[in-house]
Every structure is written in C-alpha cells, then in structure tokens.
Enzyme design. Sequence first.
Site: not given
Length: 314
Positions: A270, A247, A243, A86
Amino acid sequence: MSNRFIGARQTTLAREIQLTGTGVHSGAPVSLTLHPAEADTGLRFLVTKRGRVISEIAAHVANVKNLTLCTVIGDEAGTTVGTVEHLLAALRGLSIDNLYIEIDSKEVPIMDGSSAEFVEAIDRVGIRELSEPRKYIKVLKSVRVEEGGCWGSLEPYSGFRMDVEIDFTSPVIGRQRLQYEMSPGIFRHEISRARTFGFMSDVEKLWKAGLALGADLSNTVAIGDGKVMNREGLRYPQEFVRHKMLDAVGDLALAGMPLLGAYRSYRGGHRLNSMVLQALFSDASNWAVVQAPKTRATRAPVQITAPAALAAAE
Ligand SMILES: [Zn+2]
C-alpha cells in the site's frame, strides 16, 4: 460482456447496495450502503454516526492518512476510513466511476478478505452507464519510486496494464510475478477472489497489539509451519501475487479517475502504491485529464446489466 464496461461513458450502480460485515482490525460490525451517484462525483465515502453524515471523504491519494497495515483515508477533522482497498479495487476493477459509499464505522468490512463479495453484490444490481464521457488520468511521463529494496513505476501506455512481482523468503510464497492488461473480465475472473494473506507469527503479534482482531481463516490465508493453514487451500495458483495486484488496483483507484498507464511494482504494498501516485501528481507535467472520445448520442443512458441481475429483472 465485460469489455462493454470500459466504454466511453461514465458509470454508476443501477441500484443501491446494502452490505454488512466486520472490520478486520476493530473486529466490530459495519454497515455499508453504496448509493448511485451522478457523473463527475467520483468515489466518495460518507461517514455516518447515529444516522447522520459527519464527514465526506473523496477516495483520493491527497486524503491518505496512514498506510501501515491497510489504506486509511481521512479528513482534516480526524475522521478516517480504513481498509478501503478491496472495495475500491472492486469498483475500479469493474469500471464504476461514481458512487457514494455510506459507512457507519471507521473500517470497510473485510468480507472474505478479497473483493469477491463486493463484485457479487455489484453484479446483482448491475451497472448504469451515464451520458457524460469517461475521464481518465493519462500518464505523460514515467515516474519511479524506490524504497528499501522495493520499487514501483508508472509509464505512459494507451490502456491500463499491471505487472506485479513479489519475492518472499518463505517457500510457501517465494517469487511470483503476474502481468495483465486490466479489464473488468480479467479483474472479475483472475483477481477478485484472491484473499489477504499473512504469517501466523505476524498475526499473533498484531493480536497482542490489539490489531487484526477480526482476522481469522474465513478472511485471511494464514501461513504457518511452512504451509497454508486454511483447510480449503488456495483459490488460485499464485493467489498471493493476485491479491497484491488486487490491492494495487484498489490503491491506484486513489488517483480519483481510471488511469491510462502501465504500472509495475516489485515487492510493493500500500505504501509504495501510494508513493507512486504521489510522485505522479508531484509534477503537473507528468499527467493530464483526458476524455474518452465522444460516441454517437443515444436518447437515454444505456443500462448495462450483469447476467445475475438480468435473471432477476422484472
Ligand atoms: Zn489486501
């Protein structure tokens, strides 16, 4: 104003920033200091112990150690920094090329679960343009990675385009897709405030395993009983996919330089974001470092300040 940041020159912060917060997994307090850095430094973590730097770790995919719950980077001696995504998203999102990130813990503080507080802090001090031309990683050949019904790809493109899609069985989230030509203005207004989210059932499992100890409704959108549990509700329509895009901006910052390419992911995270970068770098003919075209020389580096910092300027 915002598009001026995607200039031809490298940038850093105009002044130092100090922040404190809590690690989402450890629940422990963290101090973070962002130090302006000269051109070609990149984004580098300085991990301290009792006031001494014990490790310097470049924010680069080659240093990724773990991707289970968040993005963890580390050195050969075993020092690691987690939950970097972030903060890196805020830095890459606002086009900051060079910075030393001093940290006294193993985890970047979670703040409110988004990049909003990092963006506000950066806006308070402003961004300084350096005299050296900006460098980019230019995608020359398409790469695609697929794993377990998820896929991600990078394709040649003249700017930085993001296309992120998620598909959850929970009707609270469902299928959401978002496409943006990424710029500091888009990042600041459309992406930066989107928070981390999780299902109550998963969070309870993590707590039992001694993880996510700092996670609560002040930094996570929690889904339980078929609804969003946070009393204030959502900050954006489609906050969940926003969001995921946040990421991805942070994870792709691990290319080490801004990308010239189009990124697309379906049900990514991720691990997938990192695998796409690894695929890009696995063959030297897939990419090249290119410089922004030289602009007319100015006598001194131009200082660019955000509106908040302008108001506070002496
Ligand atoms: Zn996240």
